[in-house]
Scaffold this motif. Structure first.
Motif, PDB file in Angstrom:
ATOM      1  N   CYS A  95       0.865  -1.185   0.000  1.00  0.00           N
ATOM      2  CA  CYS A  95       0.000   0.000   0.000  1.00  0.00           C
ATOM      3  C   CYS A  95       0.897   1.229   0.000  1.00  0.00           C
ATOM      4  CB  CYS A  95      -0.914   0.017   1.221  1.00  0.00           C
ATOM      5  SG  CYS A  95      -2.183  -1.272   1.220  1.00  0.00           S
ATOM      6  N   SER A  96       0.487   2.252  -0.740  1.00  0.00           N
ATOM      7  CA  SER A  96       1.303   3.459  -0.850  1.00  0.00           C
ATOM      8  C   SER A  96       0.456   4.693  -0.608  1.00  0.00           C
ATOM      9  CB  SER A  96       1.946   3.546  -2.244  1.00  0.00           C
ATOM     10  OG  SER A  96       2.835   2.475  -2.460  1.00  0.00           O
ATOM     11  N   PHE A  97       1.111   5.697  -0.001  1.00  0.00           N
ATOM     12  CA  PHE A  97       0.462   6.994   0.207  1.00  0.00           C
ATOM     13  C   PHE A  97       1.574   8.028   0.309  1.00  0.00           C
ATOM     14  CE2 PHE A  97      -1.409  10.567   2.340  1.00  0.00           C
ATOM     15  CZ  PHE A  97      -2.742  10.564   1.954  1.00  0.00           C
ATOM     16  N   TYR A  98       1.705   8.866  -0.733  1.00  0.00           N
ATOM     17  CA  TYR A  98       2.725   9.910  -0.681  1.00  0.00           C
ATOM     18  C   TYR A  98       2.228  11.031   0.221  1.00  0.00           C
ATOM     19  CZ  TYR A  98       5.873  13.647  -2.015  1.00  0.00           C
ATOM     20  OH  TYR A  98       6.787  14.676  -1.989  1.00  0.00           O
ATOM     21  N   SER A  99       2.980  11.268   1.313  1.00  0.00           N
ATOM     22  CA  SER A  99       2.553  12.264   2.297  1.00  0.00           C
ATOM     23  C   SER A  99       3.625  13.319   2.525  1.00  0.00           C
ATOM     24  CB  SER A  99       2.213  11.577   3.627  1.00  0.00           C
ATOM     25  OG  SER A  99       3.322  10.816   4.102  1.00  0.00           O
ATOM     26  N   THR A 139      -3.045  14.139  -2.149  1.00  0.00           N
ATOM     27  CA  THR A 139      -1.883  13.418  -2.644  1.00  0.00           C
ATOM     28  C   THR A 139      -2.228  12.838  -3.998  1.00  0.00           C
ATOM     29  OG1 THR A 139      -0.277  11.644  -2.241  1.00  0.00           O
ATOM     30  CG2 THR A 139      -2.530  11.258  -1.476  1.00  0.00           C
ATOM     31  N   THR A 141      -0.620  10.224  -5.238  1.00  0.00           N
ATOM     32  CA  THR A 141      -0.254   8.805  -5.236  1.00  0.00           C
ATOM     33  C   THR A 141      -0.766   8.132  -3.977  1.00  0.00           C
ATOM     34  OG1 THR A 141       1.766   9.275  -6.483  1.00  0.00           O
ATOM     35  CG2 THR A 141       1.629   7.142  -5.375  1.00  0.00           C
ATOM     36  N   ALA A 142      -1.756   7.250  -4.146  1.00  0.00           N
ATOM     37  CA  ALA A 142      -2.287   6.470  -3.029  1.00  0.00           C
ATOM     38  C   ALA A 142      -2.859   5.178  -3.583  1.00  0.00           C
ATOM     39  CB  ALA A 142      -3.365   7.262  -2.274  1.00  0.00           C
ATOM     40  N   TRP A 186     -11.442   9.175  -3.468  1.00  0.00           N
ATOM     41  CA  TRP A 186     -10.476   8.621  -4.404  1.00  0.00           C
ATOM     42  C   TRP A 186     -11.231   7.837  -5.471  1.00  0.00           C
ATOM     43  CZ3 TRP A 186     -11.667   6.855   0.389  1.00  0.00           C
ATOM     44  CH2 TRP A 186     -12.077   5.528   0.508  1.00  0.00           C
ATOM     45  N   ARG A 219      -5.510   2.426  -7.298  1.00  0.00           N
ATOM     46  CA  ARG A 219      -4.469   3.457  -7.246  1.00  0.00           C
ATOM     47  C   ARG A 219      -5.044   4.721  -7.875  1.00  0.00           C
ATOM     48  NH1 ARG A 219       0.032   1.765 -11.896  1.00  0.00           N
ATOM     49  NH2 ARG A 219      -1.358   1.967 -13.703  1.00  0.00           N
ATOM     50  N   ASP A 221      -5.301   9.445  -7.144  1.00  0.00           N
ATOM     51  CA  ASP A 221      -5.083  10.537  -6.203  1.00  0.00           C
ATOM     52  C   ASP A 221      -6.096  10.406  -5.065  1.00  0.00           C
ATOM     53  OD1 ASP A 221      -7.297  11.044  -7.776  1.00  0.00           O
ATOM     54  OD2 ASP A 221      -7.053  13.214  -7.709  1.00  0.00           O
ATOM     55  N   MET A 222      -5.862  11.118  -3.979  1.00  0.00           N
ATOM     56  CA  MET A 222      -6.814  11.114  -2.855  1.00  0.00           C
ATOM     57  C   MET A 222      -6.903  12.520  -2.270  1.00  0.00           C
ATOM     58  SD  MET A 222      -6.829   9.008   0.790  1.00  0.00           S
ATOM     59  CE  MET A 222      -7.655   7.528   0.193  1.00  0.00           C
TER      60      MET A 222
END
Length: 252
Positions: A95-99, A139, A141-142, A186, A219, A221-222
């Protein structure tokens, strides 16, 4: 949680027949660019091969080789041979979330939360919030690459932003907390569903401590919107208000 198994099966058909001996494949090809000029070389020999190989070691160009060799036939000769290979591999769950690039990016400061402090305010309105406190987080990327759970939880629960050093106050006229809502949106799919992604959302109202939502792999944006409605029924005790809201993506 890293327990995904991905497999595939492929078949290769090898066909042979009795025939006179033929030349066997022995190919060596080079290509690249030097000083902006593209070049190719097919089956070079001697010093040319040495120079091209040195170029590869220096990061210049590329090479393709194809070689084949087979001994003479023995035993019974069939006119067709089929061999099936079973291919397997594993893709880990993630799982990914650019923060942002540091913790400061995740410190959301409303600054001064305005109150009605004028001497000419009616006593029924004094020290009340002048308007809502809002924040927006985005973000690009999520997501998760397997069935997953999206969770939003407030550390202080329904109390929201809390003044931990409020001192004494009349609870009929003042409060030391500011409830807030959270809404995340999202593009994704329902849990265990194979389909085209559609808009998804997870909302936590001012009266909820948190909420969760199950999803299939997604996948996108969020957007996360935080809204603390203005407190107009009571005044706010002076001081620092804070809470931690946690977004968690968990592959299942």
């Amino acid at each position: 949680m890293k327990k995904i198994l991905c497999g595939a099966v492929a078949a290769i058909a090898l066909v042979g027949a009795a025939a006179p001996a033929a030349a066997q494949t022995n190919q060596r090809h080079y290509a690249g660019v030097i000083a902006g000029i593209p070049y190719t070389s097919t089956n070079p020999g001697g010093l040319a091969t040495i120079g091209l190989e040195l170029g590869l070691l220096g990061g210049i160009g590329t090479r393709y080789t194809a070689q084949a060799n087979a001994p003479a036939s023995t035993g019974t000769i069939d006119d067709e041979v089929t061999v099936a290979f079973t291919l397997t591999g594993e893709v880990p769950q993630d799982c990914s979330f650019y923060s942002g690039n540091n913790s400061a990016a995740r410190d959301i400061d409303f600054g001064v939360i305005g109150i009605r402090g004028g001497d000419n305010e009616n006593v029924g309105s004094a020290f009340e919030m002048t308007g809502p406190a809002v924040a927006n987080i985005e973000t690009l990327t999520a997501g998760c690459n397997f069935n997953n759970e999206v969770s939003i939880q407030k550390t202080n629960g329904v109390n929201g932003l809390v003044n931990a050093a409020a001192g004494g106050y009349d609870t009929d006229e003042f409060q030391a907390n500011i409830p807030y809502s959270v809404n995340a949106s999202w593009t994704g799919v329902a849990y265990n569903t194979v389909t085209t992604g559609t808009p998804q959302s997870l909302a936590v109202s001012t009266s909820q401590p948190g909420a969760t939502k199950l999803q299939g792999a997604w996948r996108s944006d969020m957007d996360i919107n935080i809204n603390a409605p203005a407190i107009t029924s009571k005044g706010l005790v002076a001081g620092q208000y804070s809470d931690v809201v946690t977004l968690k993506l968990t592959a299942l």
